[in-house]
Write an enzyme that holds these catalytic residues in place. Structure first.
Site, PDB file in Angstrom:
ATOM      1  N   TYR A   1     -12.186  -1.882  -3.829  1.00 35.37           N
ATOM      2  CA  TYR A   1     -12.770  -2.080  -2.499  1.00 35.37           C
ATOM      3  C   TYR A   1     -14.298  -1.929  -2.542  1.00 35.37           C
ATOM      4  CZ  TYR A   1      -8.340  -2.364   0.076  1.00 35.37           C
ATOM      5  OH  TYR A   1      -7.125  -2.771   0.595  1.00 35.37           O
TER       6      TYR A   1
ATOM      7  N   ARG B   1       2.510  -6.545   8.788  1.00 35.49           N
ATOM      8  CA  ARG B   1       1.819  -5.386   9.370  1.00 35.49           C
ATOM      9  C   ARG B   1       2.407  -5.016  10.729  1.00 35.49           C
ATOM     10  NH1 ARG B   1      -4.151  -7.219   7.250  1.00 35.49           N
ATOM     11  NH2 ARG B   1      -4.300  -5.797   5.459  1.00 35.49           N
TER      12      ARG B   1
ATOM     13  N   PHE C   1     -15.771   3.608   6.817  1.00 35.24           N
ATOM     14  CA  PHE C   1     -14.373   3.954   6.535  1.00 35.24           C
ATOM     15  C   PHE C   1     -14.053   3.991   5.038  1.00 35.24           C
ATOM     16  CE2 PHE C   1     -14.487  -0.646   7.499  1.00 35.24           C
ATOM     17  CZ  PHE C   1     -13.973  -1.169   6.319  1.00 35.24           C
TER      18      PHE C   1
ATOM     19  N   HIS D   1      -2.158  -5.370   1.515  1.00 35.31           N
ATOM     20  CA  HIS D   1      -3.435  -6.077   1.330  1.00 35.31           C
ATOM     21  C   HIS D   1      -3.154  -7.545   1.038  1.00 35.31           C
ATOM     22  CE1 HIS D   1      -7.213  -7.383  -0.528  1.00 35.31           C
ATOM     23  NE2 HIS D   1      -6.483  -7.798  -1.547  1.00 35.31           N
TER      24      HIS D   1
ATOM     25  N   ASN E   1      -2.167   0.401   6.741  1.00 36.64           N
ATOM     26  CA  ASN E   1      -1.715  -0.897   7.264  1.00 36.64           C
ATOM     27  C   ASN E   1      -0.822  -1.675   6.300  1.00 36.64           C
ATOM     28  OD1 ASN E   1      -3.695  -1.748   5.546  1.00 36.64           O
ATOM     29  ND2 ASN E   1      -4.899  -2.864   7.062  1.00 36.64           N
TER      30      ASN E   1
ATOM     31  N   ARG F   1      -2.192 -14.502   4.413  1.00 37.38           N
ATOM     32  CA  ARG F   1      -2.836 -13.665   5.430  1.00 37.38           C
ATOM     33  C   ARG F   1      -2.160 -13.857   6.794  1.00 37.38           C
ATOM     34  NH1 ARG F   1      -7.507 -10.643   4.025  1.00 37.38           N
ATOM     35  NH2 ARG F   1      -8.349 -10.683   6.132  1.00 37.38           N
TER      36      ARG F   1
ATOM     37  N   LYS G   1       0.821  -1.214   0.000  1.00 29.07           N
ATOM     38  CA  LYS G   1       0.000   0.000   0.000  1.00 29.07           C
ATOM     39  C   LYS G   1       0.861   1.273   0.000  1.00 29.07           C
ATOM     40  CE  LYS G   1      -4.054  -2.192   2.130  1.00 29.07           C
ATOM     41  NZ  LYS G   1      -5.074  -2.122   3.220  1.00 29.07           N
TER      42      LYS G   1
ATOM     43  N   GLU H   1      -9.249 -10.175  -8.087  1.00 33.18           N
ATOM     44  CA  GLU H   1      -8.354  -9.043  -7.851  1.00 33.18           C
ATOM     45  C   GLU H   1      -7.143  -9.079  -8.796  1.00 33.18           C
ATOM     46  OE1 GLU H   1      -9.672  -8.806  -3.152  1.00 33.18           O
ATOM     47  OE2 GLU H   1      -7.640  -9.463  -3.654  1.00 33.18           O
TER      48      GLU H   1
ATOM     49  N   THR I   1      -5.575  -7.108  10.448  1.00 29.82           N
ATOM     50  CA  THR I   1      -5.876  -5.816   9.810  1.00 29.82           C
ATOM     51  C   THR I   1      -5.361  -4.639  10.637  1.00 29.82           C
ATOM     52  OG1 THR I   1      -7.907  -6.852   8.992  1.00 29.82           O
ATOM     53  CG2 THR I   1      -7.750  -4.459   8.792  1.00 29.82           C
TER      54      THR I   1
HETATM   55  P1  ATP Z   1      -7.201  -5.803   3.079  1.00 28.90           P
HETATM   56  O1  ATP Z   1      -8.494  -6.124   2.363  1.00 28.90           O
HETATM   57  O2  ATP Z   1      -6.650  -4.429   2.764  1.00 28.90           O
HETATM   58  O3  ATP Z   1      -6.184  -6.890   2.943  1.00 28.90           O
HETATM   59  P2  ATP Z   1      -8.274  -6.843   5.480  1.00 28.90           P
HETATM   60  O4  ATP Z   1      -8.826  -7.919   4.616  1.00 28.90           O
HETATM   61  O5  ATP Z   1      -7.378  -7.234   6.618  1.00 28.90           O
HETATM   62  O6  ATP Z   1      -7.486  -5.771   4.637  1.00 28.90           O
HETATM   63  P3  ATP Z   1     -10.842  -5.599   5.332  1.00 28.90           P
HETATM   64  O7  ATP Z   1     -11.908  -5.852   6.328  1.00 28.90           O
HETATM   65  O8  ATP Z   1     -10.950  -6.211   3.971  1.00 28.90           O
HETATM   66  O9  ATP Z   1      -9.449  -5.952   6.035  1.00 28.90           O
HETATM   67  O10 ATP Z   1     -10.726  -4.013   5.179  1.00 28.90           O
HETATM   68  C1  ATP Z   1     -10.082  -3.424   4.048  1.00 28.90           C
HETATM   69  C2  ATP Z   1      -9.241  -2.259   4.499  1.00 28.90           C
HETATM   70  O11 ATP Z   1     -10.088  -1.252   5.021  1.00 28.90           O
HETATM   71  C3  ATP Z   1      -8.271  -2.587   5.647  1.00 28.90           C
HETATM   72  O12 ATP Z   1      -7.032  -3.045   5.203  1.00 28.90           O
HETATM   73  C4  ATP Z   1      -8.133  -1.249   6.338  1.00 28.90           C
HETATM   74  O13 ATP Z   1      -7.160  -0.458   5.685  1.00 28.90           O
HETATM   75  C5  ATP Z   1      -9.498  -0.631   6.149  1.00 28.90           C
HETATM   76  N1  ATP Z   1     -10.319  -0.877   7.325  1.00 28.90           N
HETATM   77  C6  ATP Z   1     -10.933  -2.011   7.684  1.00 28.90           C
HETATM   78  N2  ATP Z   1     -11.614  -1.866   8.826  1.00 28.90           N
HETATM   79  C7  ATP Z   1     -11.422  -0.589   9.203  1.00 28.90           C
HETATM   80  C8  ATP Z   1     -11.860   0.197  10.294  1.00 28.90           C
HETATM   81  N3  ATP Z   1     -12.651  -0.315  11.234  1.00 28.90           N
HETATM   82  N4  ATP Z   1     -11.456   1.481  10.336  1.00 28.90           N
HETATM   83  C9  ATP Z   1     -10.669   2.014   9.383  1.00 28.90           C
HETATM   84  N5  ATP Z   1     -10.225   1.323   8.322  1.00 28.90           N
HETATM   85  C10 ATP Z   1     -10.581   0.037   8.221  1.00 28.90           C
HETATM   86 MG    MG Z   2      -9.937  -7.585   2.867  1.00 29.52          MG
END
Ligand code: ATP
Ligand code: MG
Length: 139
Positions: free
Chosen positions: A51, A104, A59, A117, A114, A87, A11, A128, A93
């Protein structure tokens, strides 16, 4: 049976801080092969489409603003049990909850910024990968 392909994005926060090389090295040391990689600077539409599943979440706007804040590096990866093991390598996350030594834990500052992804299913890994790469760009 779980697949051998996953998809990642280093990212904008991690790219901007110069962590790209260290992160790719950690991914390769963990046994993954890089099948595709490029540096891209996402616009709002492309980041929002990626996304799309989070469009209704509170968010979402911040997430798109962050993902368009600088260049990032999408990559297609190959490895055993790719989605789950990747993962595990990147950690939770929220970096405060990410296990020691995970990407992370080492490189992320906050739940927004973070660092990386990782796809959450085989189906999404393929979706994706083809969102960012043509078949002719994946080796
Ligand atoms: P990613 O999809 O980026 O790998 P993830 O699968 O761990 O992350 P997701 O639930 O898919 O988490 O959320 C996508 C992204 O949105 C997260 O990586 C984070 O940057 C952001 N995000 C998720 N939850 C929150 C939250 N509660 N507040 C702020 N940002 C969030
Ligand atoms: Mg995700």
């Amino acid at each position: 049976m779980s697949g051998k392909i996953t998809f990642t994005i280093i990212k904008p926060d991690a790219v901007g801080k110069g962590h790209t090389g260290k992160i790719i090295d950690q991914i390769i040391q963990a046994g993954f092969k890089v099948k595709a990689a490029k540096l891209v600077y996402l616009d709002e539409r492309t980041a929002g489409g990626f996304y799309d599943i989070h469009r209704e979440r509170p968010f979402f706007k911040d997430l798109v603003a962050f993902m368009t804040s600088g260049p990032c590096m999408p990559m297609v990866l190959e490895g055993e049990n790719a989605v789950a093991s990747f993962r595990e390598l990147i950690g939770a996350t929220d970096p405060k909850k990410a296990a020691p030594g995970t990407i992370r834990n080492l490189f992320a500052d906050s739940i927004d910024a973070n660092a990386i992804h990782g796809s959450d299913s085989d189906e999404n890994a393929l979706r994706e990968s083809s969102y960012f790469f043509a078949a002719t760009e994946i080796f």
